[in-house]
Enzyme design. Structure first.
Site, PDB file in Angstrom:
ATOM      1  N   ALA A 239      75.515  66.442  43.281  1.00  0.00           N
ATOM      2  CA  ALA A 239      76.657  65.917  44.027  1.00  0.00           C
ATOM      3  C   ALA A 239      77.519  67.102  44.435  1.00  0.00           C
ATOM      4  O   ALA A 239      77.778  68.005  43.635  1.00  0.00           O
ATOM      5  CB  ALA A 239      77.461  64.939  43.179  1.00  0.00           C
TER       6      ALA A 239
ATOM      7  N   ASP B 160      77.980  52.900  43.503  1.00  0.00           N
ATOM      8  CA  ASP B 160      79.301  52.331  43.237  1.00  0.00           C
ATOM      9  C   ASP B 160      79.860  52.859  41.918  1.00  0.00           C
ATOM     10  O   ASP B 160      81.054  53.157  41.805  1.00  0.00           O
ATOM     11  CB  ASP B 160      79.223  50.803  43.188  1.00  0.00           C
ATOM     12  CG  ASP B 160      78.669  50.200  44.467  1.00  0.00           C
ATOM     13  OD1 ASP B 160      78.895  50.780  45.547  1.00  0.00           O
ATOM     14  OD2 ASP B 160      78.001  49.151  44.387  1.00  0.00           O
TER      15      ASP B 160
ATOM     16  N   ARG C 139      74.463  50.303  56.018  1.00  0.00           N
ATOM     17  CA  ARG C 139      73.491  49.220  55.968  1.00  0.00           C
ATOM     18  C   ARG C 139      73.074  48.897  57.396  1.00  0.00           C
ATOM     19  O   ARG C 139      73.745  48.133  58.096  1.00  0.00           O
ATOM     20  CB  ARG C 139      74.080  47.981  55.292  1.00  0.00           C
ATOM     21  CG  ARG C 139      74.558  48.199  53.858  1.00  0.00           C
ATOM     22  CD  ARG C 139      73.400  48.460  52.914  1.00  0.00           C
ATOM     23  NE  ARG C 139      73.836  48.524  51.531  1.00  0.00           N
ATOM     24  CZ  ARG C 139      74.208  49.629  50.899  1.00  0.00           C
ATOM     25  NH1 ARG C 139      74.189  50.792  51.551  1.00  0.00           N
ATOM     26  NH2 ARG C 139      74.594  49.593  49.635  1.00  0.00           N
TER      27      ARG C 139
ATOM     28  N   LYS D  54      76.330  62.843  47.919  1.00  0.00           N
ATOM     29  CA  LYS D  54      75.437  62.609  46.788  1.00  0.00           C
ATOM     30  C   LYS D  54      73.994  62.765  47.257  1.00  0.00           C
ATOM     31  O   LYS D  54      73.569  62.083  48.177  1.00  0.00           O
ATOM     32  CB  LYS D  54      75.666  61.194  46.231  1.00  0.00           C
ATOM     33  CG  LYS D  54      77.076  60.931  45.742  1.00  0.00           C
ATOM     34  CD  LYS D  54      77.365  59.441  45.625  1.00  0.00           C
ATOM     35  CE  LYS D  54      77.510  58.804  46.996  1.00  0.00           C
ATOM     36  NZ  LYS D  54      77.789  57.341  46.928  1.00  0.00           N
TER      37      LYS D  54
END
Length: 324
Positions: free
Chosen positions: A233, A259, A174, A227
């Protein structure tokens, strides 16, 4: 004498927040909001519990109504919250989801929160120590490393002390949280982890590459899950590489899917499933969230999971998931 400790196979360590989602349109025009609970680590905790994994969520919350709501929500989803500490001064963090033109934007109100006050000594609390002693996996994310210097120091201690559990870290990069901060502590955390989960797009920003082989080389020999959005993946580990394509999904909302993938993959790891099935379980739990408006959703029913985990590659590729 302490109360009997509930069985704990997995621990998720990090913040939770109360989320308010408004109807479509700018926040200035929204009059009614729908309340729920979100946050990366608590999303993973709920996802693990829904898959039958005995899970504890460990963190700090404000001793306020929002904190009580978080506790009730996670307990109702089968998560042990006995290791949570309540703060009489600092509040529970909040975020607001703004939806316009089919896209969502998050507005966070977490500065000075109870979770941000986590520090290395938080790990010394008896309720935490007892759970860490029996956990097989402890999962955290780069978000918890970013919310405060003290929480980053706590995770560094967790990663460097002798441990019996597998340490799982989801990058969850982030940029806004790392503004004016040195991400070197996050690099150290990732390199110390036993299992790392990274999105290729966020890795390209954080590490300058989304290539699984390059990331694996830079992070060292461990289990790395990359991912690639809605495509594939990939797992790299000392034993080799495994790739599993994502399912075809009718997407309602993308928030929380990463998540959910982590919860599915970790559950498969704890169940000692073959690597292909671990990745498939991650895709299945992510698909359930992608087809729901909330940040978390129940996984597919056990019979459907078992059918798809054992499906041929052709059957898997032909599967389409829509809203339930």
């Amino acid at each position: 004498m302490p109360e009997p400790l509930p069985e704990t196979a997995a621990i998720c360590l990090g913040e939770a927040m109360v989320m308010f989602a408004g109807g479509p349109g700018p926040l200035a025009d929204v009059e009614v909001f729908r309340r729920s609970v979100g946050g990366a680590e608590c999303n993973v905790a709920g996802g693990l519990a829904a898959l039958g994994v005995p899970t504890s969520w460990i963190s700090r919350l404000g001793d306020d109504g929002f904190g009580e709501h978080v506790l009730r929500d996670l307990q109702a989803r089968g998560v042990d919250v006995g290791g949570v500490e309540l703060d009489p001064v600092r509040p529970t963090a909040l975020y607001v989801k703004e939806s316009q033109d089919g896209r969502s934007r998050m507005h966070y109100y977490r500065t000075g929160s109870a979770a941000a006050a986590m520090a290395p000594e938080f790990l010394d609390r008896p309720e935490v120590r007892r759970r860490l002693a029996q956990a097989r996996v402890v999962h955290t994310t780069g978000i918890t490393a970013a919310i405060s210097e003290s929480s980053a120091q706590m995770l560094e201690r967790l990663a460097t002390e002798p441990r019996e559990f597998l340490l799982s870290v989801d990058l969850n990069w982030r940029p806004a949280l790392w503004r004016d901060k040195d991400p070197e502590s996050l690099w150290r955390l990732l390199k110390a982890a036993d299992l790392v989960l990274i999105g290729a797009d966020e890795a390209a920003v954080f590490a300058g590459t989304g290539d699984p082989e390059e990331l694996y080389e830079r992070l060292g020999a461990k289990t790395l899950v990359v991912k690639n959005d809605a495509h594939t993946a990939t797992v790299l580990e000392p034993g080799g590489r495994t790739d599993v394509p994502a399912l075809s999904v009718e997407v309602v909302e993308t928030v929380g899917a990463g998540d959910a993938f982590a919860a599915g993959f970790l559950a498969g790891t704890l169940q000692d499933l073959p690597m292909t099935q671990r990745l498939r379980l991650g895709h299945l739990t992510a698909a359930a969230v992608l087809t729901a408006p909330e940040d978390h959703a129940p996984p597919p029913a056990a019979p459907e999971r078992e059918r798809l985990l054992s499906a041929t590659d052709e059957e898997w590729a032909a599967t389409k998931i829509g809203p339930r």
